[in-house]
Design a protein around this motif. Structure first.
Motif, short mmCIF file in Angstrom:
data_model
loop_
_atom_site.label_atom_id
_atom_site.label_comp_id
_atom_site.label_asym_id
_atom_site.label_seq_id
_atom_site.Cartn_x
_atom_site.Cartn_y
_atom_site.Cartn_z
N THR A 25 0.84 -1.19 0.00
CA THR A 25 0.00 0.00 0.00
C THR A 25 0.88 1.24 0.00
O THR A 25 1.89 1.30 0.69
CB THR A 25 -0.92 0.00 1.23
OG1 THR A 25 -1.73 -1.18 1.19
CG2 THR A 25 -1.82 1.21 1.26
N SER B 21 -0.49 7.80 -3.09
CA SER B 21 -0.29 8.34 -4.44
C SER B 21 -0.01 9.85 -4.43
O SER B 21 0.37 10.41 -5.45
CB SER B 21 -1.49 8.04 -5.32
OG SER B 21 -2.65 8.68 -4.81
N ALA C 72 -2.87 -0.35 -10.90
CA ALA C 72 -3.31 0.04 -9.55
C ALA C 72 -4.60 -0.67 -9.18
O ALA C 72 -5.46 -0.92 -10.02
CB ALA C 72 -3.51 1.55 -9.48
N HIS D 265 -7.42 -1.26 -5.52
CA HIS D 265 -7.86 -0.76 -4.22
C HIS D 265 -8.65 -1.84 -3.51
O HIS D 265 -9.26 -2.70 -4.17
CB HIS D 265 -8.76 0.47 -4.40
CG HIS D 265 -8.18 1.53 -5.26
ND1 HIS D 265 -7.26 2.45 -4.80
CD2 HIS D 265 -8.37 1.83 -6.57
CE1 HIS D 265 -6.92 3.26 -5.78
NE2 HIS D 265 -7.57 2.91 -6.87
N ARG E 113 -10.86 0.94 1.97
CA ARG E 113 -10.30 1.70 0.84
C ARG E 113 -10.07 3.17 1.18
O ARG E 113 -9.10 3.77 0.77
CB ARG E 113 -11.25 1.57 -0.34
CG ARG E 113 -10.86 2.30 -1.58
CD ARG E 113 -11.77 2.00 -2.75
NE ARG E 113 -13.17 2.31 -2.53
CZ ARG E 113 -14.15 1.40 -2.46
NH1 ARG E 113 -13.90 0.12 -2.61
NH2 ARG E 113 -15.40 1.77 -2.26
N THR F 8 -4.07 2.28 -1.86
CA THR F 8 -3.78 1.81 -3.20
C THR F 8 -2.62 0.85 -3.14
O THR F 8 -1.67 1.05 -2.39
CB THR F 8 -3.41 3.00 -4.12
OG1 THR F 8 -4.45 3.97 -4.06
CG2 THR F 8 -3.21 2.56 -5.55
N THR G 174 -0.45 -2.13 -6.04
CA THR G 174 -0.27 -2.36 -7.47
C THR G 174 0.15 -3.79 -7.77
O THR G 174 0.67 -4.49 -6.90
CB THR G 174 0.82 -1.44 -8.05
OG1 THR G 174 2.08 -1.80 -7.49
CG2 THR G 174 0.53 0.02 -7.78
#
Length: 184
Positions: A6, A9, A105, A107, A114, A126, A128
């Protein structure tokens, strides 16, 4: 972020990469299509790796650019969006049709997992997963590739597909969700 953990961003380092990419994308998308040297120079600055013979139609969009690698002689048509919060690796001789979207990406599904609040306001957890696309792949227009997907070599994906699972080598696949319909 690249390890799938996590991340925020709005981290200052990521925001700087984002703004750098936006400036290069703006220049690329407004560059004269005849100015092949400038287009090549901009792609080399924007992308992590771009091999010879790569052609990307404008407009093109991505988050950071530095996490994208594209193999030789790959053609990416207009209005593609690559959310490269993790690695996106595309092999050689690829054909990517207009409006293809590649996402890395993801969530949490549950809203309470979230969304969170901090001193800056509302934020989102977020993480990935990388996307890998093999050699000689054709992805039809308006297709969406989900995070964590691996597409094998010599694959054709029909237009409008939503790729939610890995695809093996040498297949035709299409649909929502995308599924293998024929082996070559």
């Amino acid at each position: 972020m690249l390890d799938g953990e996590t991340y925020d961003s709005r981290d200052p380092e990521l925001l700087e990469l984002y703004h750098r990419a936006r400036a290069l994308i703006l220049s690329y998308n407004t560059c004269d299509s005849r100015d092949l040297n400038r287009r090549s120079e901009l792609l080399t600055q924007l992308l992590g790796k771009v091999e010879k013979g790569v052609w990307i139609e404008a407009p093109f969009f991505c988050d950071y650019g530095v996490n994208i690698e594209i193999g030789e002689n790959t053609f990416i048509n207009t209005n593609c969006m690559f959310l490269d919060d993790n690695k996106i690796k595309i092999g050689k001789n690829g054909l990517i049709a207009p409006y293809v979207q590649i996402y890395t990406a993801t969530h949490p599904l549950k809203a309470s997992d979230r969304i969170y609040q901090d001193g800056e306001g509302t934020r989102y957890h977020t993480s990935t997963k990388p996307v890998t696309i093999g050699d000689n792949v054709w992805i039809g227009g308006n297709s969406v590739i989900f995070p964590g997907i691996t597409i094998g070599n010599n694959v054709t994906i029909g237009a409008g597909s939503v790729v939610t699972k890995d695809l093996p080598d040498d297949v035709l696949a299409f649909g929502n969700p995308c599924r293998v319909v024929r082996e070559f």
